[in-house]
Design an enzyme around this catalytic site. Sequence first.
Site, PDB file in Angstrom:
ATOM      1  N   SER A   1     -34.110   3.869 -23.116  1.00  0.00           N
ATOM      2  CA  SER A   1     -33.637   4.704 -24.225  1.00  0.00           C
ATOM      3  C   SER A   1     -33.938   6.185 -23.992  1.00  0.00           C
ATOM      4  O   SER A   1     -34.804   6.549 -23.209  1.00  0.00           O
ATOM      5  CB  SER A   1     -34.285   4.256 -25.530  1.00  0.00           C
ATOM      6  OG  SER A   1     -34.140   2.869 -25.710  1.00  0.00           O
TER       7      SER A   1
HETATM    8  N1  SAH Z   1     -37.463  -0.653 -24.434  1.00  0.00           N
HETATM    9  C1  SAH Z   1     -36.756  -0.596 -23.169  1.00  0.00           C
HETATM   10  C2  SAH Z   1     -35.258  -0.389 -23.293  1.00  0.00           C
HETATM   11  C3  SAH Z   1     -34.612  -1.514 -23.944  1.00  0.00           C
HETATM   12  S1  SAH Z   1     -32.910  -1.801 -23.614  1.00  0.00           S
HETATM   13  C4  SAH Z   1     -37.337   0.458 -22.252  1.00  0.00           C
HETATM   14  O1  SAH Z   1     -38.242   1.191 -22.674  1.00  0.00           O
HETATM   15  O2  SAH Z   1     -36.903   0.528 -21.104  1.00  0.00           O
HETATM   16  C5  SAH Z   1     -32.804  -3.281 -24.576  1.00  0.00           C
HETATM   17  C6  SAH Z   1     -33.458  -4.464 -23.958  1.00  0.00           C
HETATM   18  O3  SAH Z   1     -33.412  -5.516 -24.900  1.00  0.00           O
HETATM   19  C7  SAH Z   1     -32.731  -4.965 -22.712  1.00  0.00           C
HETATM   20  O4  SAH Z   1     -33.616  -5.079 -21.650  1.00  0.00           O
HETATM   21  C8  SAH Z   1     -32.192  -6.324 -23.147  1.00  0.00           C
HETATM   22  O5  SAH Z   1     -32.133  -7.275 -22.103  1.00  0.00           O
HETATM   23  C9  SAH Z   1     -33.206  -6.720 -24.205  1.00  0.00           C
HETATM   24  N2  SAH Z   1     -32.742  -7.744 -25.156  1.00  0.00           N
HETATM   25  C10 SAH Z   1     -31.495  -7.923 -25.648  1.00  0.00           C
HETATM   26  N3  SAH Z   1     -31.481  -8.961 -26.510  1.00  0.00           N
HETATM   27  C11 SAH Z   1     -32.755  -9.450 -26.552  1.00  0.00           C
HETATM   28  C12 SAH Z   1     -33.375 -10.528 -27.267  1.00  0.00           C
HETATM   29  N4  SAH Z   1     -32.686 -11.314 -28.086  1.00  0.00           N
HETATM   30  N5  SAH Z   1     -34.707 -10.726 -27.071  1.00  0.00           N
HETATM   31  C13 SAH Z   1     -35.421  -9.945 -26.229  1.00  0.00           C
HETATM   32  N6  SAH Z   1     -34.887  -8.916 -25.530  1.00  0.00           N
HETATM   33  C14 SAH Z   1     -33.570  -8.666 -25.698  1.00  0.00           C
END
Ligand code: SAH
Length: 225
Positions: free
Chosen positions: A69
């Site tokens: 993000s």
């Molecule tokens: N916080 C992260 C960025 C997140 S991007 C950072 O600092 O880099 C969103 C993430 O959520 C992705 O890696 C995606 O695979 C994950 N995601 C999507 N749906 C999810 C779910 N149901 N449970 C856990 N993770 C999930």
Amino acid sequence: MKLDERQRMIDDIEYHVRYTRSLIGTDALNERVMEAMRAVPRHEFVPPDARAYAYANGPAPIGHGQTISQPYIVALMTDLLNPGQEDVVLEVGSGSGYQAAVLSLLVRKVYSIEVIEDLAQQATRRLARLGYTNVEISVGDGHFGYPEKAPFDGIVVTAAASHIPPALVNQLKEGARLVIPVGLPFMPQELMVVEKGEGGTTTTRDVLGVAFVPLVDKGAVHKPQ
Ligand code: SAH
């Protein structure tokens, strides 16, 4: 060089905070949060070809169609969580591990859940290599939270949910907050803060419009054979 870039990232975050002050209700984020943003080496969390703009105030791709993000959003969500030194918090959506690293400098323990196994493994190795020892990443569907380790002093969701998952609200302690982008995929989303009060009552407020990758159901994740 890297230090100058990091300072520029901090300046950009501060600028964006001031620019959005009427929405977020403050002129400046918590000092501890800004210190953590300054301390974490963001270039270690992006792929090599994105290193040149690791400290730009934008999202960056991390593989599997996912993104790390924008720094302003990471800082804002961390601030909204209101982390305390003795807190145990849950993150949903580990991705690169960057948000977890920022949180790890502010609280006692960070649990993080990631639905894509490869990202979870990469983030675990990265955090270990960089010395963030109080973060534990597990593979799973974050819609259900982490009942084994609940209740939490705060929960942050870093992918957009179509609704506020009841399990996450259940896993908040009294006085704790859930920070979560809510909205349909590819539609405008709202960053929301749900706070659990005395007796389990909750209050919810919208903070500002955001754009996140969707929170997916576990069954929707393609598993390599
Ligand atoms: N916080 C992260 C960025 C997140 S991007 C950072 O600092 O880099 C969103 C993430 O959520 C992705 O890696 C995606 O695979 C994950 N995601 C999507 N749906 C999810 C779910 N149901 N449970 C856990 N993770 C999930």
